[in-house]
Scaffold this motif. Structure first.
Motif, PDB file in Angstrom:
ATOM      1  N   SER A 224     -10.147  -6.853   7.837  1.00 29.67           N
ATOM      2  CA  SER A 224      -9.180  -7.366   6.877  1.00 29.67           C
ATOM      3  C   SER A 224      -8.160  -6.271   6.563  1.00 29.67           C
ATOM      4  CB  SER A 224      -9.883  -7.808   5.590  1.00 29.67           C
ATOM      5  OG  SER A 224     -10.400  -6.685   4.903  1.00 29.67           O
ATOM      6  N   HIS A 225      -7.108  -6.653   5.869  1.00 25.05           N
ATOM      7  CA  HIS A 225      -6.026  -5.720   5.556  1.00 25.05           C
ATOM      8  C   HIS A 225      -6.034  -5.321   4.079  1.00 25.05           C
ATOM      9  CE1 HIS A 225      -4.328  -6.611   9.515  1.00 25.05           C
ATOM     10  NE2 HIS A 225      -4.604  -7.875   9.248  1.00 25.05           N
ATOM     11  N   GLU A 226      -7.103  -5.632   3.377  1.00 26.50           N
ATOM     12  CA  GLU A 226      -7.121  -5.451   1.928  1.00 26.50           C
ATOM     13  C   GLU A 226      -7.098  -3.993   1.482  1.00 26.50           C
ATOM     14  OE1 GLU A 226     -12.010  -5.767   1.543  1.00 26.50           O
ATOM     15  OE2 GLU A 226     -10.712  -7.182   0.494  1.00 26.50           O
ATOM     16  N   ARG A 227      -7.449  -3.074   2.379  1.00 30.74           N
ATOM     17  CA  ARG A 227      -7.532  -1.665   2.002  1.00 30.74           C
ATOM     18  C   ARG A 227      -6.222  -0.922   2.237  1.00 30.74           C
ATOM     19  NH1 ARG A 227     -12.387   0.450   5.505  1.00 30.74           N
ATOM     20  NH2 ARG A 227     -11.892   2.379   4.390  1.00 30.74           N
ATOM     21  N   ASP A 228      -5.227  -1.609   2.767  1.00 24.75           N
ATOM     22  CA  ASP A 228      -3.981  -0.957   3.158  1.00 24.75           C
ATOM     23  C   ASP A 228      -2.802  -1.517   2.376  1.00 24.75           C
ATOM     24  OD1 ASP A 228      -5.650   0.125   5.164  1.00 24.75           O
ATOM     25  OD2 ASP A 228      -5.100  -1.493   6.548  1.00 24.75           O
ATOM     26  N   PHE A 229      -2.023  -0.638   1.762  1.00 26.00           N
ATOM     27  CA  PHE A 229      -0.762  -1.046   1.167  1.00 26.00           C
ATOM     28  C   PHE A 229       0.340  -0.661   2.142  1.00 26.00           C
ATOM     29  CE2 PHE A 229       3.062  -0.604  -1.426  1.00 26.00           C
ATOM     30  CZ  PHE A 229       3.033  -1.792  -2.141  1.00 26.00           C
ATOM     31  N   LEU A 230       0.999  -1.669   2.712  1.00 28.79           N
ATOM     32  CA  LEU A 230       2.035  -1.439   3.714  1.00 28.79           C
ATOM     33  C   LEU A 230       3.384  -1.345   3.007  1.00 28.79           C
ATOM     34  CD1 LEU A 230       0.841  -4.164   6.273  1.00 28.79           C
ATOM     35  CD2 LEU A 230       0.112  -1.765   6.126  1.00 28.79           C
ATOM     36  N   THR A 231       3.881  -0.145   2.864  1.00 31.82           N
ATOM     37  CA  THR A 231       5.149   0.064   2.158  1.00 31.82           C
ATOM     38  C   THR A 231       6.287  -0.271   3.121  1.00 31.82           C
ATOM     39  OG1 THR A 231       4.031   1.921   1.077  1.00 31.82           O
ATOM     40  CG2 THR A 231       6.370   1.644   0.621  1.00 31.82           C
ATOM     41  N   VAL A 232       6.584  -1.567   3.247  1.00 32.11           N
ATOM     42  CA  VAL A 232       7.533  -2.000   4.281  1.00 32.11           C
ATOM     43  C   VAL A 232       8.965  -1.574   3.973  1.00 32.11           C
ATOM     44  CG1 VAL A 232       6.123  -3.921   5.085  1.00 32.11           C
ATOM     45  CG2 VAL A 232       7.708  -4.278   3.181  1.00 32.11           C
TER      46      VAL A 232
END
Length: 375
Positions: A224-232
């Motif tokens: 899952s992607h829940e652990r990552d904050f993607l600062t787009v």
């Protein structure tokens, strides 16, 4: 389309031959042409767009000539201060020709971080009292627009902006490419670090390829992607987002996945991070000496000693590696978890041509991370 050579030659007829700025994907063809045809005294890739305006102002003070500052429209936020308090007609009245890539133009599909920027691109110029034209894709019309812009700047000494839509400039491929001899790919390095994280750890990743490659890694691993904050968006601010999380979640290790261009853009943030001494903060800088997401224009990343800077401002530990083996060895060291720690990973330029983009929305990403952090 407008040939880059035609655009530069038209400005040259007006004795305009100095450029400073931050590369943009919509301007990559013109930026590449400038890099190939002007020396590094007449083309300065600045740390950020506000700095570019400062350089341009200094150039005008020394020469009385009109400089050009190029940027993506996201850079408008970085130039508001120098435009209002330095170049404005009510302050020093300094002429600068702005060349602004119009990402997120209303009605044109773009990535989510560009939508708001696209809507406010022209209104911000209106609010600042800056004359502008949307550059035509017809060379004859573009030439007239340039002539008119220069005439206005010479008459008033005011800033003028040329706003550039997608596909305005014809294709030009950078010839004088600066390659490094590094062999480790950024994607492999990102995968290696992400695989070493503990179950409660989280990542704040910077804008561009780094967030895209992290997202692809999670997808490929069925995670899952829940652990990552993607600062787009918000280039250069990922480390401060990570700092804000680290200070409030001292029981978790917070990793910032950063790029050399982003670190350089707001380098003062490293001093603030160090001053707060977050023991759970690990700052990983993937350094390839290039603005990889917008055409591969060079940064000074590989010409400066990033770990030494980190130590000088107060990071507890700082390392530099350029191989998979070296990276794995550092990641096994218990020292890195006694932060604030900086790990510079020197990597080669480039990315996979089939690299995808995040399929979740920014709000979905935010909500998933906040839920993870609340557990």
């Amino acid at each position: 389309m407008v040939r880059p050579s035609f655009f530069i030659d038209t400005l040259q007829k007006h004795d305009i031959d100095f450029y400073a700025g931050v590369p943009d994907s919509l301007l990559k063809n013109i930026c590449a042409y400038i890099s190939d045809h002007l020396d590094n005294r007449h083309n300065i890739i600045a740390a950020n767009e506000g700095g570019a305006v400062g350089i341009a102002a200094g150039y005008h003070l020394a020469t009385s000539k009109i400089p050009v500052v190029y940027m993506q429209n996201s850079g408008e936020g970085n130039i508001i201060n120098p435009l209002a308090s330095l170049t404005d007609k009510e302050v020093y009245n300094i002429p600068v020709l702005l060349l602004i890539g119009w990402r997120g133009k209303p009605g044109v599909h773009d990535e989510p971080q560009h939508v708001k920027q696209g809507k406010v691109t022209l209104p911000l110029l209106d609010t600042m009292g800056i004359n502008y034209q949307v550059l035509s894709q017809e060379e004859s019309v573009a030439e007239t627009q340039i002539d008119e812009a220069v005439a206005i700047m010479k008459q008033t000494n005011e800033v003028f902006a040329l706003v550039v839509e997608k596909n305005t400039f014809d294709t030009y491929v950078l010839q004088n490419k600066v390659e490094n001899a590094l062999t480790l790919s950024r994607e492999e390095a990102i995968q290696t670090v992400a695989a070493a994280l503990g179950p409660k750890d989280c990542i704040v990743s910077t804008t561009g390829m780094i967030s895209r490659e992290l997202f692809e890694y999670r997808t490929a691993m069925g995670q899952s992607h829940e652990r990552d904050f993607l600062t787009v968006g918000s280039m250069g601010h990922a480390s401060q987002i990570a700092l804000g999380i680290a200070l409030e979640k001292p029981d978790r290790h917070v990793w910032c996945f950063d790029g050399d261009g982003a670190v350089i853009m707001h380098m003062g943030s490293m001093a603030i991070t160090a001053s707060k001494a977050p023991v759970n903060f690990i700052h990983v800088v993937f350094n390839n000496g290039a603005h990889d997401s917008v055409g591969g224009q060079p940064t000074v990343g590989l010409d400066i000693d990033v770990p030494a800077i980190a130590k000088a401002v107060g990071y507890k530990h700082a390392f530099s590696v350029d191989s998979a083996e070296g990276l794995q060895e550092i990641l096994r060291s218990p020292e890195i978890l006694e932060g604030p720690t900086l790990i510079q990973v020197c990597v080669r330029k480039g990315n996979r041509k089939d690299l995808g983009r995040p399929t979740t929305t920014p709000i979905e990403n935010k909500n998933a991370l906040m839920h993870f952090l609340s557990e």
